[in-house]
Motif scaffolding. Structure first.
Motif, short mmCIF file in Angstrom:
data_model
loop_
_atom_site.label_atom_id
_atom_site.label_comp_id
_atom_site.label_asym_id
_atom_site.label_seq_id
_atom_site.Cartn_x
_atom_site.Cartn_y
_atom_site.Cartn_z
N VAL A 28 37.34 -65.00 39.73
CA VAL A 28 36.62 -66.02 40.42
C VAL A 28 35.39 -66.37 39.57
O VAL A 28 34.71 -65.58 39.41
CB VAL A 28 36.24 -65.57 41.95
CG1 VAL A 28 35.29 -66.49 42.68
CG2 VAL A 28 37.45 -65.37 42.66
N ILE A 29 35.17 -67.57 39.51
CA ILE A 29 33.95 -68.11 38.41
C ILE A 29 33.24 -68.90 39.16
O ILE A 29 33.53 -70.13 39.62
CB ILE A 29 34.57 -68.79 37.37
CG1 ILE A 29 35.37 -67.49 36.37
CG2 ILE A 29 33.42 -69.07 36.30
CD1 ILE A 29 36.01 -68.13 35.24
N ASP A 30 31.98 -68.73 39.34
CA ASP A 30 30.80 -69.54 40.04
C ASP A 30 29.35 -69.06 39.64
O ASP A 30 28.87 -68.52 39.95
CB ASP A 30 30.80 -69.41 41.60
CG ASP A 30 29.93 -70.19 42.38
OD1 ASP A 30 29.44 -71.06 41.70
OD2 ASP A 30 29.96 -70.22 43.63
N ILE A 31 29.25 -69.51 38.20
CA ILE A 31 28.32 -69.08 37.66
C ILE A 31 26.97 -69.38 38.03
O ILE A 31 25.64 -68.68 38.02
CB ILE A 31 28.30 -69.09 36.03
CG1 ILE A 31 28.28 -70.75 35.56
CG2 ILE A 31 29.57 -68.60 35.60
CD1 ILE A 31 27.89 -70.85 34.03
N LEU A 32 26.64 -70.51 38.72
CA LEU A 32 25.43 -70.98 39.29
C LEU A 32 25.48 -71.23 40.68
O LEU A 32 25.58 -72.46 41.41
CB LEU A 32 24.95 -72.34 38.67
CG LEU A 32 24.77 -72.54 37.13
CD1 LEU A 32 24.47 -73.96 36.68
CD2 LEU A 32 24.06 -71.63 36.68
N ARG A 33 25.21 -70.01 41.50
CA ARG A 33 24.87 -68.78 41.11
C ARG A 33 25.58 -67.65 41.45
O ARG A 33 25.36 -66.43 41.28
CB ARG A 33 23.53 -68.70 41.62
CG ARG A 33 22.30 -69.85 40.80
CD ARG A 33 21.26 -69.86 41.70
NE ARG A 33 21.26 -70.46 42.99
CZ ARG A 33 20.38 -70.23 43.91
NH1 ARG A 33 18.93 -69.98 43.26
NH2 ARG A 33 20.30 -70.80 45.08
#
Length: 241
Positions: A28-33
């Motif tokens: 799972v990628i949701d870097i911001l944030r």
């Protein structure tokens, strides 16, 4: 050498097909944030994180006495203890604590992917540890970008491209996924100066307009932590690698 595994990328929750990925590792990628904040929380000593998709669920936990981090569209909800900037998750606030966490995009997709073999949290902050662990598992992998309200976004896509580049370099994976090739192409444009590339991202503008953009350089930092947050029985806990 064992058989190569499949590597795929999903750009949006609207495109995810749970039945196809029952045995896969979902990153799972949701870097911001959101995923940057989760990695930071574990680096700073959080015991566990309970991800919840909805505001009523988060409120329920708050009424039971839990520490709650919750936001929608970047704004901290009025009942929450703090929002989802990684800078909120300081050692003083989170060490030894269980935190309930609800965000606009990221925590909802954890629920969507719940039938997978493994669900881990990925970000630039833990990319080396995460890719090293993944490459030893001999499982298919889906890089699952949270996007923005079911839409494609740039920031999660370039992070997926960075993950894909590292995983493919191990020679343990094949990809026939156009989304993975697109992520790799965008990462090739962004990798020499990710902050400059992110200037064109819609989420970068949203955060700037709300004075919430102070954490962006941090969220683009490689290898701040070796913690790998993983879902076990619906709760995030940390693996060290």
């Amino acid at each position: 050498m064992s058989e190569k595994r499949d590597l795929e990328t999903c750009f949006s929750p609207a495109l995810y097909e749970p039945e196809r990925h029952v045995g896969s590792i979902i990153v799972v990628i949701d870097i911001l944030r959101a995923t940057s904040a989760i990695c930071t929380a574990f680096e700073n000593g959080a015991k566990s994180i309970i991800p919840v998709a909805t505001v009523p669920e988060a409120k329920e936990y708050k009424e039971k006495g839990y520490l709650v981090a919750a936001e929608r569209d970047g704004y901290v909800l009025d009942f929450a203890d703090f929002g989802n900037s990684p800078f909120n998750f300081t050692t003083e606030k989170v060490a030894g604590k269980t935190i309930v966490y609800s965000t606009t995009n990221g925590t909802g997709i954890i629920k969507i992917a719940s039938g997978a073999g493994f669900i881990i949290i990925g970000s630039f902050l833990n990319i080396s540890a995460a890719t090293s662990w993944i490459s030893k598992q001999e499982k298919d992998v889906v890089l699952f970008c949270s996007g923005w309200k079911n839409r494609f976004n740039l920031e999660d896509t370039i992070c997926a491209g960075a993950f894909a580049e590292r995983l493919l370099s191990t020679s343990h994976y094949n990809t026939v996924c156009d989304s993975t090739h697109a992520a790799l192409d965008l990462w090739s444009l962004a990798k020499n100066d990710p902050p400059a590339y992110i200037e064109k991202a819609a989420q970068r503008s949203r955060l700037r307009d709300k004075n919430l953009d102070d954490c962006i350089p941090f969220c683009l930092t490689m290898d701040y932590t070796t913690k790998i947050p993983v879902i076990r029985d619906g709760i995030l806990v940390s693996m060290d690698f």
